[in-house]
Design a protein around this motif. Structure first.
Motif, PDB file in Angstrom:
ATOM      1  N   LEU A  16     -39.891 -29.507  37.594  1.00 40.76           N
ATOM      2  CA  LEU A  16     -38.946 -29.541  38.572  1.00 40.76           C
ATOM      3  C   LEU A  16     -38.727 -30.225  39.924  1.00 40.76           C
ATOM      4  O   LEU A  16     -37.271 -30.459  40.242  1.00 40.76           O
ATOM      5  CB  LEU A  16     -37.809 -27.858  38.882  1.00 40.76           C
ATOM      6  CG  LEU A  16     -37.517 -27.283  36.705  1.00 40.76           C
ATOM      7  CD1 LEU A  16     -37.491 -25.836  37.752  1.00 40.76           C
ATOM      8  CD2 LEU A  16     -36.390 -28.130  36.751  1.00 40.76           C
ATOM      9  N   ASP A  17     -39.609 -30.188  40.723  1.00 40.24           N
ATOM     10  CA  ASP A  17     -39.979 -31.085  41.378  1.00 40.24           C
ATOM     11  C   ASP A  17     -39.366 -32.362  41.625  1.00 40.24           C
ATOM     12  O   ASP A  17     -39.114 -32.560  42.309  1.00 40.24           O
ATOM     13  CB  ASP A  17     -41.160 -30.708  42.278  1.00 40.24           C
ATOM     14  CG  ASP A  17     -41.536 -29.618  42.424  1.00 40.24           C
ATOM     15  OD1 ASP A  17     -40.539 -28.415  43.353  1.00 40.24           O
ATOM     16  OD2 ASP A  17     -42.637 -28.143  41.914  1.00 40.24           O
ATOM     17  N   GLY A  18     -39.992 -32.643  40.427  1.00 39.66           N
ATOM     18  CA  GLY A  18     -39.556 -34.012  40.046  1.00 39.66           C
ATOM     19  C   GLY A  18     -38.372 -34.679  40.084  1.00 39.66           C
ATOM     20  O   GLY A  18     -37.570 -35.534  40.143  1.00 39.66           O
ATOM     21  N   VAL A  19     -37.586 -33.347  39.313  1.00 41.89           N
ATOM     22  CA  VAL A  19     -35.977 -33.774  38.861  1.00 41.89           C
ATOM     23  C   VAL A  19     -35.563 -33.241  40.443  1.00 41.89           C
ATOM     24  O   VAL A  19     -34.632 -34.413  40.923  1.00 41.89           O
ATOM     25  CB  VAL A  19     -35.377 -32.440  38.673  1.00 41.89           C
ATOM     26  CG1 VAL A  19     -33.822 -32.809  38.012  1.00 41.89           C
ATOM     27  CG2 VAL A  19     -35.937 -32.799  36.613  1.00 41.89           C
ATOM     28  N   VAL A  20     -35.747 -32.463  41.978  1.00 39.64           N
ATOM     29  CA  VAL A  20     -35.191 -32.804  42.945  1.00 39.64           C
ATOM     30  C   VAL A  20     -35.125 -33.114  43.241  1.00 39.64           C
ATOM     31  O   VAL A  20     -34.742 -34.416  44.012  1.00 39.64           O
ATOM     32  CB  VAL A  20     -35.950 -31.107  43.425  1.00 39.64           C
ATOM     33  CG1 VAL A  20     -35.221 -30.856  45.108  1.00 39.64           C
ATOM     34  CG2 VAL A  20     -35.355 -30.147  42.744  1.00 39.64           C
ATOM     35  N   ALA A  64     -37.577 -28.047  48.374  1.00 38.79           N
ATOM     36  CA  ALA A  64     -38.743 -26.628  47.939  1.00 38.79           C
ATOM     37  C   ALA A  64     -37.865 -25.352  47.150  1.00 38.79           C
ATOM     38  O   ALA A  64     -38.372 -24.514  46.360  1.00 38.79           O
ATOM     39  CB  ALA A  64     -40.279 -26.072  48.847  1.00 38.79           C
ATOM     40  N   ALA A  65     -37.351 -25.141  48.358  1.00 45.71           N
ATOM     41  CA  ALA A  65     -36.125 -23.792  47.825  1.00 45.71           C
ATOM     42  C   ALA A  65     -35.358 -24.065  47.057  1.00 45.71           C
ATOM     43  O   ALA A  65     -34.921 -23.533  46.050  1.00 45.71           O
ATOM     44  CB  ALA A  65     -34.626 -23.571  49.197  1.00 45.71           C
ATOM     45  N   LEU A  66     -34.965 -25.397  46.382  1.00 45.43           N
ATOM     46  CA  LEU A  66     -33.825 -25.899  45.635  1.00 45.43           C
ATOM     47  C   LEU A  66     -34.867 -25.852  43.923  1.00 45.43           C
ATOM     48  O   LEU A  66     -34.171 -25.165  43.198  1.00 45.43           O
ATOM     49  CB  LEU A  66     -33.367 -27.110  45.311  1.00 45.43           C
ATOM     50  CG  LEU A  66     -32.018 -27.255  44.681  1.00 45.43           C
ATOM     51  CD1 LEU A  66     -31.029 -26.913  44.757  1.00 45.43           C
ATOM     52  CD2 LEU A  66     -32.366 -28.774  45.153  1.00 45.43           C
ATOM     53  N   ALA A  67     -35.702 -26.126  44.324  1.00 45.67           N
ATOM     54  CA  ALA A  67     -36.979 -26.092  43.233  1.00 45.67           C
ATOM     55  C   ALA A  67     -36.906 -24.074  42.893  1.00 45.67           C
ATOM     56  O   ALA A  67     -36.945 -24.172  41.596  1.00 45.67           O
ATOM     57  CB  ALA A  67     -38.069 -26.722  43.085  1.00 45.67           C
ATOM     58  N   ALA A  68     -36.901 -23.842  44.237  1.00 45.54           N
ATOM     59  CA  ALA A  68     -37.530 -22.341  43.721  1.00 45.54           C
ATOM     60  C   ALA A  68     -36.416 -21.749  43.196  1.00 45.54           C
ATOM     61  O   ALA A  68     -36.889 -21.154  41.847  1.00 45.54           O
ATOM     62  CB  ALA A  68     -37.664 -21.696  44.685  1.00 45.54           C
TER      63      ALA A  68
END
Length: 73
Positions: A16-20, A64-68
């Motif tokens: 998901l980090d890649g998507v963000v 980081a917060a959005l991915a979390a």
């Protein structure tokens, strides 16, 4: 969502980090796979990026917060 990797319509991102990161930088570039694809009548319009899509400018902490958050869904 965390258990449904890879992400995007073509499985491009394993996390998901890649998507963000993709959306944070305002999307990605569209490349034709070959000359035949580039020659299709609607390719130019389909590959055009909307002027409404632009970089978000998120900080590392915000990304980081959005991915979390997405991992909780």
């Amino acid at each position: 969502m965390a258990s449904s990797a890879p992400y995007m319509h073509n499985g491009l991102f394993p996390t998901l980090d890649g998507v963000v990161n993709l959306y944070d930088r305002g999307g990605g570039e569209v490349w034709a796979r070959n000359a035949a694809e580039a020659a299709r009548p609607l390719y130019r319009e389909a590959a055009a990026l909307s002027p409404h899509i632009r970089p978000l400018g998120l900080t590392a902490q915000e990304k980081a917060a959005l991915a979390a958050f997405l991992r909780t869904l």
